[in-house]
Design an enzyme around this catalytic site. Structure first.
Site, short mmCIF file in Angstrom:
data_model
loop_
_atom_site.label_atom_id
_atom_site.label_comp_id
_atom_site.label_asym_id
_atom_site.label_seq_id
_atom_site.Cartn_x
_atom_site.Cartn_y
_atom_site.Cartn_z
N ASP A 51 -38.06 -68.10 -12.46
CA ASP A 51 -36.74 -67.54 -12.83
C ASP A 51 -36.88 -66.13 -12.31
O ASP A 51 -35.78 -65.28 -12.41
CB ASP A 51 -36.52 -67.47 -14.34
CG ASP A 51 -37.71 -66.95 -15.27
OD1 ASP A 51 -38.79 -66.54 -14.82
OD2 ASP A 51 -37.49 -66.92 -16.48
N ASP A 90 -38.57 -73.24 -13.40
CA ASP A 90 -38.47 -72.55 -14.88
C ASP A 90 -37.19 -73.16 -15.65
O ASP A 90 -36.34 -73.06 -14.81
CB ASP A 90 -38.59 -70.96 -14.25
CG ASP A 90 -39.98 -70.32 -14.64
OD1 ASP A 90 -41.03 -71.00 -15.08
OD2 ASP A 90 -39.84 -69.17 -14.30
N LYS A 120 -41.29 -75.53 -16.51
CA LYS A 120 -41.99 -74.46 -17.22
C LYS A 120 -41.39 -73.67 -18.12
O LYS A 120 -40.17 -73.52 -18.00
CB LYS A 120 -42.70 -73.58 -16.16
CG LYS A 120 -43.71 -72.56 -16.91
CD LYS A 120 -44.33 -71.93 -15.57
CE LYS A 120 -43.59 -70.73 -15.02
NZ LYS A 120 -42.96 -69.55 -16.04
N GLU A 189 -50.40 -65.19 -17.70
CA GLU A 189 -49.91 -63.82 -16.96
C GLU A 189 -50.35 -62.43 -17.75
O GLU A 189 -50.13 -62.53 -18.82
CB GLU A 189 -48.46 -64.01 -16.89
CG GLU A 189 -48.00 -62.72 -16.24
CD GLU A 189 -46.45 -62.90 -15.48
OE1 GLU A 189 -45.96 -61.96 -14.94
OE2 GLU A 189 -45.90 -63.68 -16.05
#
Length: 275
Positions: A51, A90, A120, A189
């Protein structure tokens, strides 16, 4: 069942990625367009239609404004351009948080309309049940813990996570819950290196690091960052090219040739046939 084969090349699938735990690192980059997907396909195990497309391609300030339709459009493009890499799309902000049923309906639509192999989701404490619900109904799911871009408005910006205290434990629990719910892999992340290593050690599925640790089971970067298309990139990005400079130089050369009437030249124009 028809014996007609639509694809001569077998794509990487969720079980293939899951089986790479602790083995050869998984190579992943983002892709948003067919031409870039075609180039990256030879080098990547996994292409993520992130995204991040909202910021990278559409110039949005964050990923919150990305829609399901945008993700489907770019997912279709990446599927057309790639042949062997697994393609994960995403789920955008607002498409899966309301309930497991809403998440399933939106994920099923994305997979039907794109042909992608998985979706995801950013995995907060309430999402594990949603992951389990979707996986049990045939949708491979990748989790995402640590810095969660879709939470930027709550967090007040893109900030590194898990440097200590309760937040560190929560991220660890989010990763464990995602894996136990059936996620075939988890993106980690923007977290402290030690936490990324601990997550990799304690969960049974591969971790894909971005701003995390070389000890993760794989790595992902936004391709446009890695290729040097932007003036600023996060600390965790290594630039492997300077496409911004190359594009600028090419455009300048083109502009100069047009203004000097050197383009188009004889090689680039059509002539009427004699007689």
């Amino acid at each position: 069942m028809s014996s007609h084969r639509q694809d001569q090349v077998r794509r990487v699938a969720a079980p293939d990625i899951a089986a790479r735990k602790g083995k050869t690192p998984i190579v992943c980059l983002t892709a948003y367009t067919a031409p870039v997907a075609e180039i990256l396909d030879d080098h990547c195990d996994l292409l993520l239609v992130g995204d991040s497309v909202g910021m990278v391609v559409h110039g949005l300030p964050n990923t919150v404004g990305v829609t399901l339709e945008m993700m489907i459009l770019h997912g279709q493009a990446v599927m057309r351009g790639s042949k062997k890499a697994m393609v994960v799309v995403d789920m955008p902000f607002g498409s899966y948080e309301a309930s497991a049923e809403v998440a399933y309906a939106n994920a099923a639509r994305m997979m039907k309309e794109t042909g992608a192999q998985a979706v995801k989701v950013e995995a907060g404490e309430l999402i594990a049940g949603t992951i389990e619900y979707m996986v049990k109904r045939g949708i491979p799911v990748m989790g995402h813990v640590g810095l969660r871009p879709q939470s930027v408005l709550v967090d007040g910006g893109f900030k590194a996570k898990g440097k200590g205290g309760e937040e560190r434990q929560r991220i660890l629990e989010d990763a464990r819950a995602s894996a136990e719910a059936g996620a075939f892999a988890v993106v980690v992340e923007g977290v402290a290196e030690g936490l990324a290593r601990e997550i990799t050690e304690v969960i049974a599925v591969p971790t894909i690091g971005i701003g995390a640790s070389a000890g993760c089971d794989g790595q992902v970067l936004v391709a446009d960052d890695m290729l040097g298309l932007f003036e600023w990139t996060p600390k965790f990005v290594r630039r492997y090219a300077d496409l911004k400079g190359e594009i600028s130089r090419a455009a300048a050369a083109y502009a100069e040739d047009v203004r000097a009437r050197r383009f188009p030249g004889p090689a680039e124009i059509y002539f009427a046939k004699a007689g």
